[in-house]
Design a protein around this motif. Structure first.
Motif, short mmCIF file in Angstrom:
data_model
loop_
_atom_site.label_atom_id
_atom_site.label_comp_id
_atom_site.label_asym_id
_atom_site.label_seq_id
_atom_site.Cartn_x
_atom_site.Cartn_y
_atom_site.Cartn_z
N SER A 177 -15.68 26.50 -69.08
CA SER A 177 -14.35 26.12 -69.54
C SER A 177 -14.38 24.81 -70.31
O SER A 177 -15.15 23.91 -70.00
CB SER A 177 -13.39 26.00 -68.36
N LEU A 178 -13.52 24.71 -71.30
CA LEU A 178 -13.33 23.48 -72.06
C LEU A 178 -11.92 22.99 -71.83
O LEU A 178 -10.96 23.77 -71.93
CB LEU A 178 -13.58 23.72 -73.54
N ASP A 191 -16.32 19.41 -71.95
CA ASP A 191 -16.90 20.35 -71.00
C ASP A 191 -16.77 19.79 -69.58
O ASP A 191 -16.15 18.75 -69.35
CB ASP A 191 -18.35 20.67 -71.36
N THR A 192 -17.40 20.46 -68.61
CA THR A 192 -17.27 20.05 -67.21
C THR A 192 -17.98 18.73 -66.93
O THR A 192 -17.75 18.13 -65.88
CB THR A 192 -17.84 21.14 -66.29
N LYS A 241 -16.99 32.99 -78.68
CA LYS A 241 -15.83 33.10 -77.81
C LYS A 241 -15.74 31.86 -76.93
O LYS A 241 -16.75 31.39 -76.39
CB LYS A 241 -15.92 34.36 -76.95
N LEU A 242 -14.54 31.30 -76.78
CA LEU A 242 -14.35 30.06 -76.03
C LEU A 242 -13.38 30.27 -74.87
O LEU A 242 -12.50 31.14 -74.93
CB LEU A 242 -13.81 28.95 -76.92
N GLU A 243 -13.53 29.43 -73.84
CA GLU A 243 -12.55 29.34 -72.74
C GLU A 243 -11.93 27.96 -72.84
O GLU A 243 -12.59 26.97 -72.59
CB GLU A 243 -13.21 29.53 -71.39
#
Length: 246
Positions: A177-178, A191-192, A241-243
């Motif tokens: 996840s971003l 980022d995390t 593809k991104l979150e």
């Protein structure tokens, strides 16, 4: 007699400062730190709460309805503050945790930034300050009693302050996840590990951004409920593809 007094002072000092972050499960985040002119300026308060929850704390803003169990057990809760240090060139931020008697339980390392843009400077300095907190590997050890707040717990208001942008809806995060952090003219996607991965520039459309990822320039857009980053590489269109959590 002097030796007895000296020994007593040592014991008192050890008792006062023996607490650690691991002794606490709950933390209150103000919607405005003392050096700010406006609530949630530069989104530092949102970012602070986000990081504390990511560390493992249960965090509440001080202008929200706080569970009555917390209000009734104030000494089981930490207050967090972000302090700005002096400096003409550098932006210096320190995260400070205090107990119910305003004793300092822990201070982060000083996060420093030489960025001239305030949004970038404060975000970078807070990132670096939190980096020292992540190194502590915080884990609540139950030294103070757990308040076991039920999901349906009755809540009471505490220092309600009008603000339009502090409270954000709960979001599901994964390792990929971003998190979108608002800046002037767009967003930073971190980022995390709190590293800035993307820099997004707003356009006239809410779901379409000019994007920069390292040396790659492209666009980030939403299609069928999913976010994508597209850019050209060696005359080929690359789509990732991104979150993203806004």
């Amino acid at each position: 007699m002097k030796k007895i007094i000296f020994a007593f002072l040592i014991l008192l000092s050890n008792s006062t400062f023996s607490q650690t972050l691991n002794d606490y499960q709950y933390v209150i985040v103000p919607v405005r730190f003392d050096f700010m002119k406006n609530d949630n300026e530069y989104r530092l308060n949102t970012f602070t709460k986000y990081n504390l929850e990511k560390m493992g704390f249960k965090a509440f803003y001080n202008n929200t309805e706080i569970p009555k169990e917390i209000v009734a057990n104030a000494c089981e809760v930490l207050k967090v503050d972000v302090e700005k240090g002096g400096g003409f060139i550098w932006t210096n931020l320190t995260i400070v945790f205090k107990d119910c008697q305003n004793n300092i339980v822990h201070k982060s390392a000083v996060g420093k930034s030489k960025e001239k843009d305030f949004n970038k400077a404060y975000t970078e300095a807070l990132n670096l300050a939190f980096a020292s907190l992540y190194e502590l590997n915080y884990s609540y050890d139950g030294a103070t009693k757990s308040l076991n707040i039920p999901e349906t717990s009755t809540v009471i208001a505490s220092e309600v302050i009008e603000t339009s942008e502090v409270i954000t809806k709960p979001q599901t995060t994964t390792a990929n996840s971003l998190q979108a952090l608002k800046i002037n003219g767009g967003y930073h996607l971190v980022d995390t590990a709190q590293k800035v991965v993307f820099k997004l520039t707003s356009t006239g459309k809410a779901d379409f951004f000019i994007a920069q990822k390292g040396n790659h320039s492209g666009v980030v857009f939403q299609k069928d409920g999913q976010w994508f980053f597209e850019y050209n590489q060696e005359d080929k269109l690359i789509s990732e593809k991104l979150e993203i959590n806004f």
